[in-house]
Design an enzyme around this catalytic site. Structure first.
Site, PDB file in Angstrom:
ATOM      1  CB  CYS A  58      23.788   7.312  55.882  1.00 50.60           C
ATOM      2  SG  CYS A  58      22.833   7.920  55.276  1.00 50.60           S
ATOM      3  N   GLY A  82      23.988   4.486  61.833  1.00 46.78           N
ATOM      4  CA  GLY A  82      22.931   5.458  61.818  1.00 46.78           C
ATOM      5  C   GLY A  82      21.621   4.181  62.390  1.00 46.78           C
ATOM      6  CG  ASN A 101      28.185   8.671  54.850  1.00 48.14           C
ATOM      7  OD1 ASN A 101      29.093   8.054  54.621  1.00 48.14           O
ATOM      8  ND2 ASN A 101      27.560   9.537  55.353  1.00 48.14           N
ATOM      9  N   GLY A 102      26.391  11.111  53.090  1.00 45.27           N
ATOM     10  CA  GLY A 102      26.802  12.718  53.010  1.00 45.27           C
ATOM     11  C   GLY A 102      25.838  13.300  52.517  1.00 45.27           C
ATOM     12  CE1 TYR A 159      30.168   9.672  69.940  1.00 43.52           C
ATOM     13  CE2 TYR A 159      29.128   9.979  67.805  1.00 43.52           C
ATOM     14  CZ  TYR A 159      29.572   9.320  69.023  1.00 43.52           C
ATOM     15  OH  TYR A 159      28.079   8.825  69.584  1.00 43.52           O
ATOM     16  CG  ASP A 214      32.724  12.649  76.475  1.00 42.46           C
ATOM     17  OD1 ASP A 214      33.257  11.592  75.101  1.00 42.46           O
ATOM     18  OD2 ASP A 214      31.471  13.298  77.044  1.00 42.46           O
ATOM     19  CG  ASP A 215      33.088  11.728  71.520  1.00 37.90           C
ATOM     20  OD1 ASP A 215      32.275  12.384  71.350  1.00 37.90           O
ATOM     21  OD2 ASP A 215      32.737  10.389  71.921  1.00 37.90           O
ATOM     22  CB  CYS A 268      36.612  18.295  56.005  1.00 33.79           C
ATOM     23  SG  CYS A 268      34.583  19.902  56.728  1.00 33.79           S
ATOM     24  CB  CYS A 293      32.636  21.552  62.474  1.00 31.85           C
ATOM     25  SG  CYS A 293      32.910  20.140  62.801  1.00 31.85           S
TER      26      CYS A 293
END
Lengths: 477, 477, 477, 477
Positions: free
Chosen positions: B9, B40, B115-116, B259, B362-363, B447, B450
């Site tokens: 978002c 988005g 957003n989140g 990204y 690439d990312d 953070c 991932c």
């Protein structure tokens, strides 16, 4: 603004008692809504229930514009579904008010389709807001939904919750409520709006505002939902609950017979067309006239014209061609064209009316503008006299039960005598249906408040203008 | 399914401190959303506040498809407005989830853009449902709105209600909240999603997910909203509240730099492009290679490619043309065509790569399919070696904070070693950014869950599958 | 009006030599047109030939808007097909001018797609009108079609008719002509517009304006059509006819290399990107400057910027983000917004340019307005000097060969010295490519008439304003 | 395929004799086409003539779908304009056949709108093709246009060219031709299709297929164009030319009275409604029956039903409600739904027909399928007998004059006796109008060829299948 009266909604529901999933259940609702389209052209929606999971599609527009094969397929299969058509108000983007509305609560989901208008919605809503309820729309249908859900927390079943909730509601409502496992039809204690059900060959139950929608899907009419009745369709069968709300005299809106309903529907045991034929016959008796031909303003005036012709012995004629290609997108590039619109929509047939004394039947006069234009066209086509007969009494009072009969100021009959109206619209004579005749069009008692001012319920003390449609700077604080 | 990661978002708000009504306030939001469209593409909406009366328009689609001059005009004038863009999920008709959401309660109306992703939304929602709350959507934004409204009943101001409510929320959120008289911006205590504000020449305040949206409307950047800060814009001025939630270490999503964000934005004091250039330089140091040219996969790989080129001394090249006319309506009539889609979207420039040893930047690699096709195109165009460098560490863990980094099963790096991945996608060598380098792209803590699996918050014990998306027959009862 | 130069068309054709019918032949053209979309965005069309029966679909709009799966399927199968994209002129409903055009005559049907502009179309048309020919459009493509058909009556084959007809035509044309059994590609004697062909793995021949369209459908480039060549694809094979028109010096439009063509195309043996890199290198030599960074205006200035950077040793930078979501439906509700449009489409990256002396590369200056706005944005972002370098010489003369380089009045370089232009657009220095460097960008001779005024053909004595676009009352006699 | 007969076109033209430009001339045509929409629903177009410059807009679809305020405005002002509506044939993208067609020739431009069908179009076209004419469409209107233009080269005026050209044409045509300065109306020598003109209050002349379109724009009917007449409107006034074509007996299509025309139109001095009432009276005499009620199939059977009722003394009833919201986009998601479509479009009114012996009037039986479904609905609604009366003789022969009365194979009356048809459609008795009665519906002589096989002209020896709709591989030689 077009010079006529509008109904506010039509509702439709399907319950497949075998609970086997029907791939075409959305299509069945689609056809039902098509047959109810005359009850509302603003927006429409369908909610399909597949074992407790609801899928829905709603938008502004006609049924034929909103739904495509793809959108119907996207609703998937299900054993229950409900739908709604809504009347076209002016103004823009009120997509959030399109029904059925869906809500989610601790015991599941609920979808509701509503025809009518509560008179105590404002009060009910404020009470819930004071205890923290949060609303998303300005519609009283959301108030109904929230009231039911609140009761659901302290009752053992959805039908019990509906029972308690409806006891609190005043005004007019014909409801179809869909929970995870049940379809519930309910009509207010006075039966102010119609609601009936039928059954299809494969055993599905159909609930609809009018019987013409049962015909459209090949269902056989079973009976009308009774005033004050809650009818629950579940896998256990059909259960009728009639104990929840105090008794009241029946008060079906008489204008359902006169104008709103489709003439092939039967409401509370009376054929709509038969009621209109009767209105015409009554007019022939109460306002006789010496004339050569009787013609109706299409489409709604045709039945009453035929009744007038039969009673009076004056030949029935087909006096107008109505252009059937005029869509919502009809445009008026020029001022003169705007004035010509009546002519483009409706053209008198000269060979039928030329040189004749014409009895012209219509169902109502609201502001008088349209009537005046139609009469002018007839005279230009050679009618030597035009005697107008209206198959309803004069509108004198606003409606609080789900139609847009407006404030007194806009109703011509409030400001002018019948003789003045006749002169304004240019007719040689004018006669309205009497209150007594209106009351007699169908058996039973009816709401005639827009004619008489005698409302069957208490009415709101002030117009139901919601807070959030008022500017802060206008609020007394 | 396209083989990439999506942000969920973008939010945007305007507050005109003079409270004089701006006819073009909806247009300002429109331009702001245009600049945030990359965050988005599923749907978007605008709500305008005219002295307490809210007008809104929302729909599925890109900003340019949803809004026309007519719809913008229909929103009227106002002194405040907020807007939202939403990420394009698969599947049909989820129009009800388009934001901003609006709710009405006893003390007025509220509109929220979010957003989140909350990690305790399910728990908060169930608690409210048990006391009778009724939900219309499946979005955690509705949960936030309801929590705020509940607190509003017992607090003296909307900002106090926000303060108490946000104290209860866990997870990632950047919020813009609009009441009748105030615009409130808030960021979770860890600042996991970006949010900043600026001021225009005529003194309007602008709040936006990224600074590029401030530029788009000609506003000057003032500062980022702080992690855990509530910033209240009202006619009294700007008030900052920072006492409401416990402190926590900052944890801005590092993938915003890598990204999600637009490279012309600055987030928390760091230029996004600068972070990407640094990622390229780090790769050149950690995974050096002897090659003739460095090219990036457009558009997101270009900055890191330039950084790699600068650090390594290998010339930077422009290696691809990306077809800029490929729209959402791009169709694939045939199977072979579907396989050719990468070629239609992205064509290597033969004269640039033919006969060369190519470093390709690439990312990310998600499933690997797209990377394999791009490498194949380069080799067909004559590249004699392809050395792939990824400007992020490998994805190993799902994200619970508002992106669609998926379950472990679909992430190629979970199932294959780097050597295996290199073989699958057909490159001569493959190197990822190290965790340490990723952490160092921008000042402050971030953070990296991932990549590392070290989540800054507790995470939901089970996937947040809501009741009403489960069939009854699947429910244990 | 947007401040840039436009190409007028792109053409594409497929010939399946096995004459077995291909179900997906329309899809192949669709993908080819996608790759040529940059050559024309006004309208597009596809004609499929199924054993002599033509099916076509054409409309105004982008390829992605005009064609859906359904429309592609409705074109059916065939062994040949051609397509066309057309440049977006101002003004309304010129759907009749969308190509390919189709005509029917005594010996069958013909479809033609044309890129270029005849300089003697008016004369040819009048001659045919005097002998009774009747025209439906105002396009010179219809004149070409009629001329071919006229010759077809007295020649033994369609290729002979094309041969004789093209001998009569002056100006620029790259044509794809489809008869019942043959596909014919032809290029004017000077080769002013590009045209090439290739072959797919399954043996289909592809003809296209640019080689990037061959790549898009997976075809291998074979060679360019030669200036003055007619190439006939039939079941007998490929026949090249080169004897029909007098020889002339080759005069490919140099602006194909500078701006029109896609940088991944090769034209007449030269890579478009390589030509642009060379333009940048030439500028670095002819207009050197002491600066910190070189950036290009995306997308067309990027290659020349890279060339400038390489030659000058000044670092290459990525200085702008171009909003990729700006569609044709982008709206400008307000005047101030219209002025801000450049900012919404193109945002400088502050961290890249702040405090730096910037070399800014663009491909042309037409009226100067857009350039001035871009320079202003750079200065606002902190650039301390902006040195503009244009990868083409100044426009001084109109083009008669199929682009919209306009009358002298609108070309800033006609009315102002280079110093004046530099001041108008606000740059610290301004340098154009020299005529000599422009001529050297690619091997062979080129048309540089828009820079030099030396036209390779005679030019029309007066603007080709057709009779039927003139009012009767303006006609003499 | 829907089971009915279709007219092929309607034409409309405006000539402002003052030659002062009318800003709303396109709107006038728009309203006229609205009133003629029943003559063709496939496509429509308008061409406006502003002092010799033509502006046009045409597309597939209804008038209300094709034209918006914007498209009407884009046509600008003018002193003349013509328009056309076209019948909806099956199949896809035949946008090129939408009329009016426009051609450009050495002496100017010409636009033509045509209703009817030439029987020698193929021959005329081939003759022109042999001398080099090139056609763009498959329509015989293009043949008419080309023939006129050819003659224009050797005649002194457009009207002389029309005169010579029409002398060569056989078959049915009502034409409106617009040159730079003149509007010309022409009707074939037998007057097979209607055409009339009128005058508005401000002195503009209106030409239209039917008088109902004159009413729609407020014009007063002057007279019908005579069979074989050319009527020229120019600034010199109105000129009638009647010497150009040999005399022939008048042969107006009798089906114009029976079905095609709107019942409020007058054609050649006879009211369409009056003719239909007469057809009903004739049926009552020739096929009397003892029954309780007479009902018509809406809308086209209503007038004949009223005539039958008047003559027979059996009461007239309103027996069906036709759903007026069924649009072109009506969908049939399921097979069973497709079978139910008649019910959704047309619902019998049970209270009117239950327990009654019904006379059912319709205007034709083509394949019989629809009739059978309607009868079934009536019986299900309780009709105890259904006696069907058709207000036309049985269709036995194809029509070559501009309707889609088909090949013999599809006409039920060709393969079955009347008794068999009665059994197939399930009626208790069936009676058709006699040939003699049909001939007597209106004064003068008429074409009854579809009933009698006696064609007023020579007919084409083979179906007019054009070359370019045949595959090469099917062509002999």
């Amino acid at each position: 603004m077009y010079d006529t009266i509008h109904e506010e909604c039509g509702v439709f529901g399907v319950f497949n008692k075998e609970l086997n999933n029907d791939e075409n259940i959305a299509a069945t609702v689609y056809y039902g809504l098509y047959a109810l389209q005359h009850r509302g052209q603003e927006g429409c929606g369908i909610v399909v229930n597949d074992d407790g999971v609801f899928s829905s599609y709603k938008d502004l527009g006609l049924v034929s514009d909103v739904f495509s094969n793809d959108t119907l397929k996207s609703l998937g299969q299900g054993s229950m579904a409900i739908g709604h058509v809504r009347y076209s108000t002016t103004g823009g983007n009120n997509r959030t008010n399109v029904q059925p509305i869906e809500v989610h609560h601790i015991k599941g989901s609920l979808a509701i389709a509503h025809n009518g208008n509560l008179t105590n919605a404002m009060k009910l809503r404020e009470d819930m807001e004071l205890t923290g309820s949060i609303f998303h729309t300005t519609s009283d249908t959301e108030t109904i939904a929230y009231t039911i859900v609140k009761e659901r927390l302290t009752t053992s079943s959805i039908e019990s919750a509906v029972e308690v909730a409806l006891h609190k509601m005043e005004g007019a409502y014909s409801l179809i409520i869909m929970s995870a496992t049940k379809l519930i039809a309910a009509r207010d204690r006075r039966g102010m709006r119609p609601l009936c059900y039928g059954v299809t060959e494969d055993g599905s139950y159909i609930v609809a505002s009018e019987s013409c929608a049962l015909n459209a899907v090949g269902a056989t009419f079973v009976r009308d939902i009774l005033p004050g009745e809650i009818l629950v369709f579940s896998k256990e069968g059909i259960q009728s609950i009639t104990t929840h709300c105090g008794r009241a005299e029946k008060a079906l809106c008489i204008f359902e017979y006169i104008y709103f309903a489709r003439s092939d529907s039967n409401i509370d045991g009376v054929s709509v067309q038969a009621a209109r034929l009767k209105a015409g016959r009554c007019l022939a008796k109460s306002h006789p006239v010496d004339a050569d031909i009787v013609i109706g303003v299409p489409d709604s005036g045709l039945d009453a014209a035929l009744g007038f012709a039969e009673e009076s012995g004056i030949p029935y004629g087909i006096g107008f061609v109505k252009n059937k290609y005029i869509g919502r997108t009809f445009i008026s590039p020029t001022q003169s064209a705007r004035e010509n619109q009546v002519r483009i929509k409706l053209n008198p047939i000269e060979s039928m009316v030329n040189g004749k004394r014409v009895v012209l039947i219509d169902d109502s006069i609201v502001r008088g503008t349209t009537s005046a234009r139609i009469v002018k066209l007839l005279k230009e086509a050679g009618a030597i006299e035009v005697h107008m007969r209206i198959s309803a009494p004069p509108f004198l009072n606003p409606c609080y039960y789900g139609t847009d009969v407006d404030t007194k100021e806009n109703l011509i009959a409030n400001n002018h005598s019948i003789e003045e109206i006749a002169e304004i619209i240019g007719v040689d004579s004018l006669g309205y249906l009497t209150i007594e005749d209106a009351a007699s069009l169908a058996e039973g008692s009816h709401c005639l408040a827009c004619f008489t001012g005698e409302y069957p319920t208490t009415i709101p003390s002030e117009p139901a203008k919601f807070r959030f449609e008022q500017k802060l700077s206008e609020t007394k604080s």
